[in-house]
Design an enzyme around this catalytic site. Sequence first.
Site: not given
Ligand SMILES: NC(=O)C1=CN([C@@H]2O[C@H](COP(=O)(O)OP(=O)(O)OC[C@H]3O[C@@H](n4cnc5c(N)ncnc54)[C@H](OP(=O)(O)O)[C@@H]3O)[C@@H](O)[C@H]2O)C=CC1
Ligand SMILES: O=C(O)C1=N[C@H](C(=O)O)C[C@H](O)C1
Length: 258
Positions: A144, A148
């Site tokens: 990743h 991450k």
């Molecule tokens: N299941 C799936 O298919 C996928 C899962 N993921 C997962 O999703 C999660 C997010 O990934 P990603 O978008 O890359 O991460 P980012 O860090 O880019 O985004 C997370 C966001 O959540 C915000 N946040 C933090 N705390 C809160 C809160 N209490 N209330 C509302 N918003 C909040 C952060 O704000 P701030 O910047 O202020 O901290 C930030 O804007 C990770 O755990 C990742 O592994 C990602 C891609 C696909």
């Molecule tokens: O953090 C990410 O970016 C992603 N998180 C998910 C994971 O932990 O598997 C899904 C995806 O691979 C992207």
Amino acid sequence: MPHPLRLAIAGALGRMGQQMTETVAADPRLQLVARFQRPGSVGEGLVERDEALSLADVVIDFTTPAASAELAKACAVRGGPALVIGSTGFTASELAAIAEAAKTIAIVRSGSYSLGLNMLTGLVEQAARALGPDDCDIEILEAHHRFKVDAPSGTALMLGEAAARGRGVELDNVAKRARDGLVGPRGAGEIGFAVLRGGGIVGEHIVSFLAEGETVTLSHAAGDRSMFARGAIAAALWVAGRPPGEYDMRDVLGFGGR
Ligand SMILES: NC(=O)C1=CN([C@@H]2O[C@H](COP(=O)(O)OP(=O)(O)OC[C@H]3O[C@@H](n4cnc5c(N)ncnc54)[C@H](OP(=O)(O)O)[C@@H]3O)[C@@H](O)[C@H]2O)C=CC1
Ligand SMILES: O=C(O)C1=N[C@H](C(=O)O)C[C@H](O)C1
């Protein structure tokens, strides 16, 4: 299901939150009613969490494990909306909080909303069933982007669980989540994890079945984040109006007779 479905997006300014905003806006089945960040955050079009909960049929949440667990509790206290959780890296107590909330509201939670990846879990389960621990070692490699924060990825753990199901064992009893130093030979039946971080890799997963003289590999590579968003939307449309419970993408997609 209400038409169009009223959706709120948690973590709207994050990588996935921005992707969700774009994909939801282009989907006529959905009405984006609220976007929110952590309490007190300012930004164009953002509202506070509790206002978002009062407006939405379903919240899609890609934030952090702690924020998702808190959100699940807040939704349960109000008796809704339903939740689609994409965050990964949960502790056991955060998972317990989500399971408790799911006694009151419907929650879909998945480490990957990619349809292709969820299909791959079925193939991994099947291969693990056929290739037993006496003949074959299972190793899962994930790669990743540099930002991450959790490891192994939620997807890698899903693939590990699929392999463990195929072998009729609990992943917790056979997982080798990291190796460093003089670790000794590989244990029979271990399911090993290896992690790579760097650059802008969206998400790559390789499951290797390693036997004497031959290797079978099953793999998935994400080209961009839009298919996670489409999968989360499929989950939101599916979960609206469902009875309380904790569901995953196998339920949404109708895989595995669940
Ligand atoms: N299941 C799936 O298919 C996928 C899962 N993921 C997962 O999703 C999660 C997010 O990934 P990603 O978008 O890359 O991460 P980012 O860090 O880019 O985004 C997370 C966001 O959540 C915000 N946040 C933090 N705390 C809160 C809160 N209490 N209330 C509302 N918003 C909040 C952060 O704000 P701030 O910047 O202020 O901290 C930030 O804007 C990770 O755990 C990742 O592994 C990602 C891609 C696909
Ligand atoms: O953090 C990410 O970016 C992603 N998180 C998910 C994971 O932990 O598997 C899904 C995806 O691979 C992207």
